[in-house]
Design a protein around this motif. Sequence first.
Motif, short mmCIF file in Angstrom:
data_model
loop_
_atom_site.label_atom_id
_atom_site.label_comp_id
_atom_site.label_asym_id
_atom_site.label_seq_id
_atom_site.Cartn_x
_atom_site.Cartn_y
_atom_site.Cartn_z
N GLY A 180 0.93 -1.27 0.04
CA GLY A 180 -0.28 -0.04 -0.07
C GLY A 180 0.99 1.36 -0.01
N ASN A 181 2.10 1.23 -0.62
CA ASN A 181 3.05 2.26 -0.68
C ASN A 181 2.81 3.09 -1.94
OD1 ASN A 181 3.89 2.17 2.06
ND2 ASN A 181 5.48 0.73 1.36
N LEU A 182 1.87 3.19 -2.56
CA LEU A 182 1.95 3.91 -3.82
C LEU A 182 1.00 5.27 -3.28
CD1 LEU A 182 1.43 1.26 -6.73
CD2 LEU A 182 3.34 2.24 -5.80
N GLY A 183 0.80 5.84 -4.48
CA GLY A 183 -0.18 7.23 -4.21
C GLY A 183 0.70 8.21 -3.51
N LEU A 184 -0.07 9.15 -3.00
CA LEU A 184 0.86 10.14 -2.30
C LEU A 184 0.37 10.38 -0.65
CD1 LEU A 184 -0.39 13.08 -4.64
CD2 LEU A 184 1.70 11.95 -4.80
N THR A 185 1.59 10.85 -0.20
CA THR A 185 1.49 11.20 1.37
C THR A 185 0.66 12.57 1.45
OG1 THR A 185 3.54 12.49 1.39
CG2 THR A 185 3.52 10.11 1.87
N ASP A 186 0.24 13.04 2.62
CA ASP A 186 -0.39 14.51 2.54
C ASP A 186 0.62 15.56 2.91
OD1 ASP A 186 -1.69 13.86 5.81
OD2 ASP A 186 0.37 13.66 5.26
N SER A 187 2.27 15.20 2.62
CA SER A 187 3.33 15.97 2.91
C SER A 187 3.93 16.43 1.76
CB SER A 187 4.23 15.31 3.94
OG SER A 187 4.74 14.30 3.13
N THR A 188 4.58 17.44 1.72
CA THR A 188 5.43 17.63 0.45
C THR A 188 6.91 18.05 1.06
OG1 THR A 188 5.25 20.24 1.18
CG2 THR A 188 3.84 19.31 -0.43
N THR A 232 2.86 3.89 -11.97
CA THR A 232 2.75 3.33 -13.12
C THR A 232 3.78 2.35 -13.51
OG1 THR A 232 4.14 5.14 -14.31
CG2 THR A 232 1.73 5.37 -14.50
N ASN A 233 4.55 1.86 -12.60
CA ASN A 233 5.49 0.67 -12.30
C ASN A 233 6.50 1.20 -13.47
OD1 ASN A 233 6.18 -1.73 -11.28
ND2 ASN A 233 5.38 -2.97 -13.13
N LEU A 234 6.93 2.21 -13.77
CA LEU A 234 8.10 2.54 -14.59
C LEU A 234 9.61 2.31 -13.54
CD1 LEU A 234 6.51 5.20 -17.09
CD2 LEU A 234 7.31 2.47 -17.34
N SER A 235 10.85 2.45 -14.43
CA SER A 235 11.83 2.42 -13.53
C SER A 235 12.07 3.61 -12.94
CB SER A 235 13.04 2.08 -14.49
OG SER A 235 12.80 0.74 -15.32
N VAL A 236 12.59 3.66 -11.61
CA VAL A 236 13.09 4.83 -10.93
C VAL A 236 14.43 4.47 -10.33
CG1 VAL A 236 10.62 5.44 -10.39
CG2 VAL A 236 11.93 3.70 -8.77
N GLY A 237 15.07 5.45 -9.68
CA GLY A 237 16.31 5.14 -9.01
C GLY A 237 16.71 5.96 -7.94
N THR A 238 17.96 5.88 -7.54
CA THR A 238 18.38 6.66 -6.50
C THR A 238 19.90 7.18 -6.99
OG1 THR A 238 18.07 5.18 -4.66
CG2 THR A 238 19.73 6.53 -4.19
N ILE A 239 20.07 8.54 -6.71
CA ILE A 239 21.08 9.13 -7.11
C ILE A 239 22.19 9.62 -6.01
CG2 ILE A 239 22.25 10.99 -8.70
CD1 ILE A 239 19.44 11.42 -9.88
N PHE A 240 23.47 9.16 -6.05
CA PHE A 240 24.40 9.65 -5.05
C PHE A 240 25.79 10.43 -5.20
CE2 PHE A 240 27.05 6.01 -5.30
CZ PHE A 240 26.17 5.04 -5.88
N SER A 241 26.42 10.99 -4.50
CA SER A 241 27.64 11.67 -4.64
C SER A 241 28.27 11.75 -3.43
CB SER A 241 27.11 13.17 -5.20
OG SER A 241 28.36 13.79 -4.97
N ILE A 242 29.84 11.51 -3.25
CA ILE A 242 30.31 11.57 -2.19
C ILE A 242 31.71 12.81 -2.41
CG2 ILE A 242 31.89 10.32 -0.75
CD1 ILE A 242 30.57 7.74 -1.54
N MET A 243 31.84 13.47 -1.53
CA MET A 243 32.97 14.40 -1.38
C MET A 243 33.62 14.27 -0.01
SD MET A 243 31.82 17.85 -3.57
CE MET A 243 30.22 17.86 -4.35
N ARG A 244 34.75 15.14 0.13
CA ARG A 244 35.39 15.12 1.29
C ARG A 244 35.58 16.15 2.11
NH1 ARG A 244 40.00 10.27 1.06
NH2 ARG A 244 39.37 10.20 3.20
#
Length: 323
Positions: A44-52, A117-129
């Motif tokens: 039941g984790n689809l749809g929207l929360t009531d937060s932005t 709609t069950n399409l591909s999604v992803g995570t993007i990440f970056s590491i700096m020092r």
Amino acid sequence: MTNITLRRHLTDKGHDPDLIFLLEDIASACRSTAYEVRNGPLKGNLGLTDSTNVQGEDQKPLDIIANDIFVETCANSPRLAALVSEEIEEVVWLKEPEEGDYLLFFDPLDGSSNLDTNLSVGTIFSIMRVTKDGDRNVLKKGSDQIVAGYALYGPATMLVLAHGHGVQSFTLHQGSGIFRLTHPSLTIKQDTPEFAINASRQRFWDAPIQQYVDECLQGKEGPRGKDFNMRWVASMVAEVHRILMRGGVFLYPLDDANRAKGGRLRLLYEVAPMAMVIEAAGGAGSTGTERILDLLPSEPHQRVATILGSKSEVDYIVDLHTK
Ligand code: AFP
């Protein structure tokens, strides 16, 4: 099946053990996020929360779940000093910053408007020092990144990394939960007739973008002398991965409707990491007038014009901006 695991590859490249620790935490967070995405409809984790979120955009339950996974999983990395997340307004400091500590920037679930709609999604990440003890400045140029990458939750779950040794892709083995090296050296084809842009925004585009797309649409009879194809998934990770695998160019330019906000996509945790991956694979990343990796952010959630992909095509678009 290749026997080289993510840990073996990183160790062979001689990375600092604390960086390997952090990258394995990121891989674990991506593995858990992939699980939650796959099971979203059942929980039941689809749809929207009531937060932005800080961007004022509707938050999906999985946006929050993915963000919590990253914070909880990565917070125990020994040298991780701070997190900057699309889903959190302020910088999250985990420890007093010391020289050599890591800073992690991430968009936990990019493309989440595609989840229903069950399409591909992803995570993007970056590491700096952290460059000196006590330095709490996280606003650094993309050229200061030491690692950048993304996870793509598609038919296969893949982890793509640029870490000073070209670009590699690791595929998650569903049985063991191990990321195994499947693409040891990814490079972008220098020119390919495929462009990605949200064409519904055509009326807002500046002249160089209007001209570029118009020339593509004229095909072989036009000034480009060849036919083009267009794609738009509305999931940056999916678009960039397609471009990495078969070439092309991705555009989310500044336009009359987004100019006041500085563009659509965020510099620190979406565009700069993708630009590092694309450049490491032989491509280019520009705003149209400036190299993305040279930009110095003014605030953690700054947005920026984005043109990424095959170098010859990006250069062509940049030339149109200079004329
Ligand atoms: P969401 O994360 O809100 O789905 O936005 C995805 C994204 O940031 C990027 O992944 C897409 O390329 C772009 O926005 C799609 O923007 P449009 O919805 O304007 O096409």
